[in-house]
Design a protein around this motif. Structure first.
Motif, short mmCIF file in Angstrom:
data_model
loop_
_atom_site.label_atom_id
_atom_site.label_comp_id
_atom_site.label_asym_id
_atom_site.label_seq_id
_atom_site.Cartn_x
_atom_site.Cartn_y
_atom_site.Cartn_z
N LYS A 259 0.85 -1.19 0.00
CA LYS A 259 0.00 0.00 0.00
C LYS A 259 0.89 1.25 0.00
CE LYS A 259 -3.28 -2.98 0.51
NZ LYS A 259 -4.00 -3.48 -0.67
N PRO A 261 0.87 5.62 1.08
CA PRO A 261 0.12 6.72 1.70
C PRO A 261 -0.32 7.75 0.67
CG PRO A 261 2.48 6.88 2.20
CD PRO A 261 2.27 5.56 1.53
N GLN A 262 -1.45 8.36 0.92
CA GLN A 262 -2.06 9.28 -0.03
C GLN A 262 -1.16 10.47 -0.34
OE1 GLN A 262 -6.15 10.15 0.77
NE2 GLN A 262 -6.13 12.08 -0.34
N GLU A 263 -0.38 10.91 0.64
CA GLU A 263 0.43 12.11 0.41
C GLU A 263 1.53 11.89 -0.63
OE1 GLU A 263 1.68 10.26 4.44
OE2 GLU A 263 -0.18 10.73 3.35
#
Length: 344
Positions: A259, A261-263
């Motif tokens: 996965k 992280p969105q940032e």
């Protein structure tokens, strides 16, 4: 206790008014599942054969995309295939999808006026990665519209599960095996019915595709209907059973092993700035089909409201078109054009 036969027949009949004639027993089972209706494939097939014989015969006579696929993916997240479909490009609609090579799940899709790097990244690649994780490899053809996606895939390559594989691979479109096999489904269930109606309008000289206002209106309404149809196909495909393999939604499981992280996945404008800083090239930010005829947002809102007064649910236009009733869609399109002409 299973669904009673009479109830199943009603559900299939209702579904056919929305999908048209091209959904066979597997895709119909997938479509019904998205509506919360569950029944065995054999029962659904029996209803399709006995209650809707003309459609059944048409499906039996239709060509199938059954070419062998010398391809292997060992797990969800190993390869994701992205490709564009331009069957409606002359009318201002291009589809782009991303499909996982192992599960065959379509993980993101978009319909846009003209293929565009920023839109493909923002509407297809970015949401697919945020929802599922990083793929080891992105596979595309040699189109320039994937440059921003490939740039970000390479920039984030250290976050992949298997870093020994190249972060992306460009091959000819005929070798983009997995995604190529989904396009016949989309063409038959979305593109061809709408294209038939549009070509009829052109042949009858009711549409002048050389006029910018007409091009803009055709692209706008057709794109919205395509979004409805493509979403139906994607959801049904992901819920249907692939013989010898399984159901894409089930095979995809919890997504990719890694996965992110969105940032780390900025929105498209920021990603395009990174692209320019690293490579020194400017990507096209906006791509339109025709010229936006509205001088103010209020004029645009006025047309949208007037159109909505007469056509509050445009999904019915799509449902009628895929059942070979093209008149409502054609009338709505001409109404949109004349309404726009009055308000600009």
């Amino acid at each position: 206790m299973g669904l009673p036969d009479a109830h199943l027949e009603l559900e299939v009949a209702k579904a056919i008014t929305e999908t048209g004639p091209t959904y066979g027993r597997r895709m119909m089972k997938g479509y019904l599942a998205t509506k919360g209706v569950h029944a065995a494939e054999t029962r659904i097939g029996a209803v399709l054969r006995t209650s809707h014989q003309p459609y059944h015969e048409a499906r039996c006579q239709g060509a199938r995309n059954l070419n062998s696929t010398p391809y292997r993916a060992d797990y969800m997240g190993q390869k994701v295939h992205m490709d564009q479909n331009e069957k409606l490009a002359m009318f201002g609609v291009t589809h782009v999808v991303a499909i996982d090579g192992f599960s065959k799940k379509i993980v993101a899709h978009s319909s846009m006026p003209i293929k565009n790097n920023l839109v493909i990244y923002e509407d297809v690649f970015r949401p697919a990665v945020l929802a599922n994780g990083m793929w080891d490899q992105v596979r595309v053809d040699h189109g320039k519209e994937f440059y921003l996606t490939l740039f970000m895939q390479e920039l984030l390559s250290s976050y992949r599960h298997n870093q020994e594989r190249r972060p992306y691979l460009q091959t000819s479109s005929t070798r983009n095996h997995v995604v190529e096999r989904i396009w016949p489904e989309v063409n038959n269930r979305v593109n061809y019915p709408l294209k038939t109606a549009l070509l009829q309008l052109v042949d009858q000289e009711e549409l002048d595709m050389d006029e910018n206002l007409v091009r803009y209106c055709v692209s706008n309404l057709t794109g919205q209907l395509c979004h409805i149809g493509l979403t139906m196909v994607v959801e049904s495909w992901n819920a249907h059973r692939i013989p010898g393999k399984g159901i894409p939604n089930d095979l995809a499981g919890s997504g990719c092993p890694k996965k992110i992280p969105q940032e780390l996945l900025p929105h498209s404008l920021e990603a395009a700035d990174l692209y320019k800083q690293h490579l020194g090239s400017q990507l096209t930010i906006h791509s339109t089909f025709g010229v936006d005829p509205f001088s103010t947002e209020q004029d645009k809102l006025t047309v949208e409201n007037q159109f909505a007064e007469k056509y509050s649910d445009i999904s019915d236009l799509f449902f009628r078109a895929v059942n070979n009733d093209f008149a409502p869609y054609k009338e709505a399109l001409l109404h949109l054009i004349t309404t726009t002409q009055r308000n600009v």
